[in-house]
Design a protein around this motif. Structure first.
Motif, mmCIF file in Angstrom:
data_model
loop_
_atom_site.group_PDB
_atom_site.id
_atom_site.type_symbol
_atom_site.label_atom_id
_atom_site.label_comp_id
_atom_site.label_asym_id
_atom_site.label_seq_id
_atom_site.Cartn_x
_atom_site.Cartn_y
_atom_site.Cartn_z
ATOM 1 N N PRO A 22 0.830 -1.213 0.000
ATOM 2 C CA PRO A 22 0.000 0.000 0.000
ATOM 3 C C PRO A 22 0.860 1.257 0.000
ATOM 4 O O PRO A 22 1.758 1.390 0.843
ATOM 5 C CB PRO A 22 -0.791 -0.120 1.309
ATOM 6 C CG PRO A 22 -0.851 -1.589 1.569
ATOM 7 C CD PRO A 22 0.469 -2.129 1.099
ATOM 8 N N TRP A 43 -6.852 1.289 5.083
ATOM 9 C CA TRP A 43 -6.674 0.568 3.822
ATOM 10 C C TRP A 43 -7.544 -0.681 3.786
ATOM 11 O O TRP A 43 -7.620 -1.440 4.753
ATOM 12 C CB TRP A 43 -5.211 0.180 3.649
ATOM 13 C CG TRP A 43 -4.933 -0.453 2.314
ATOM 14 C CD1 TRP A 43 -5.103 -1.768 1.974
ATOM 15 C CD2 TRP A 43 -4.488 0.207 1.132
ATOM 16 N NE1 TRP A 43 -4.781 -1.974 0.646
ATOM 17 C CE2 TRP A 43 -4.400 -0.774 0.113
ATOM 18 C CE3 TRP A 43 -4.138 1.526 0.839
ATOM 19 C CZ2 TRP A 43 -3.971 -0.468 -1.173
ATOM 20 C CZ3 TRP A 43 -3.716 1.826 -0.437
ATOM 21 C CH2 TRP A 43 -3.629 0.837 -1.431
ATOM 22 N N ASN A 139 -8.482 3.855 -2.068
ATOM 23 C CA ASN A 139 -7.866 3.927 -0.746
ATOM 24 C C ASN A 139 -7.070 5.206 -0.520
ATOM 25 O O ASN A 139 -6.567 5.425 0.599
ATOM 26 C CB ASN A 139 -6.948 2.729 -0.530
ATOM 27 C CG ASN A 139 -7.693 1.492 -0.063
ATOM 28 O OD1 ASN A 139 -8.107 1.384 1.077
ATOM 29 N ND2 ASN A 139 -7.892 0.547 -0.984
ATOM 30 N N GLY A 149 -9.805 7.563 1.502
ATOM 31 C CA GLY A 149 -10.142 6.183 1.214
ATOM 32 C C GLY A 149 -11.583 5.826 1.515
ATOM 33 O O GLY A 149 -12.282 6.482 2.295
#
Length: 217
Positions: A22, A43, A139, A149
């Motif tokens: 991420p 996330w 996100n 997100g």
């Protein structure tokens, strides 16, 4: 030689890493923190985000997301013509371009940044593919003061997870994307209500015609 290596190989390497990891905090997130707007980001995998939100966002922001290779030339041409006529400033950025800008670049407008945006757009289209682009986009984008997100947006506005969003809730979140600091999804004004209604209908078309198949299968 070092400049060449870091300038060309560096972005490719970082993009490849973000294919699996991420992306961390973005330039915009840092700016908003210094503006005192806080920070809330949670996330979630694309599998844990409602397909209704995916379709709503495609309907609102980039109906040809599954067709283009990062750039919608027709939309860019229409935006150029509209701006040249002195009408309300309008953009032609795809979801891929917005993702490249949000993740890798700083806020603002300049030819240098637009050039880098194009470069990173090509990189993520080649290295990530459409499902990962959509996952990172959902996100990373701003959905209100300090809210980033889909999960944070869903929890803050409706008290549900991103996986549980209803069609109406998904449409409202998609409706405020152009101005998330100005408009509200939880308590929408007349304009957001009208826009979310249009998005709901357009998302139905996206669903029926399989226009989100590159993400949802």
């Amino acid at each position: 030689m070092l400049v060449l290596v870091f300038g060309l190989v560096g972005p490719v390497l970082v993009t490849a890493i973000y294919r699996f990891v991420p992306p961390p905090i973005t330039w915009l997130m840092v700016q908003r923190v210094f503006e005192g707007k806080g920070f809330d980001r949670r996330w979630r995998s694309i599998d844990d985000i409602s397909p209704r939100l995916v379709r709503a966002v495609i309907a609102a922001e980039d109906a040809k997301f599954c067709e283009h290779n990062g750039f919608d030339l027709d939309a860019m041409e229409k935006a150029f013509e509209s701006n040249a006529k002195g009408k309300k400033l309008r953009g032609g950025s795809t979801i891929s371009q917005q993702t490249a800008k949000n993740v890798f670049l700083w806020p603002g407008r300049s030819y240098v940044r637009k050039g880098l945006e194009a470069y990173f757009t090509v990189l993520i289209e080649v290295i990530w593919g459409k499902p990962r682009i959509m996952e990172v986009y959902l996100n990373s984008i701003e959905w209100g003061p300090g809210i980033y997100g889909a999960e944070a947006a869903a929890q803050t506005n409706f008290g549900v997870s991103a996986a549980q969003l209803s069609p109406a809730q998904a449409a409202r979140l998609a409706a405020i994307l152009p101005s998330p600091l100005k408009w509200q999804a939880a308590q929408p004004g007349p304009y957001v209500k009208r826009r979310s209604g249009k998005i709901t209908r357009a998302a139905g078309t996206i669903n029926r015609e399989g226009m989100a198949s590159c993400v949802l299968g």
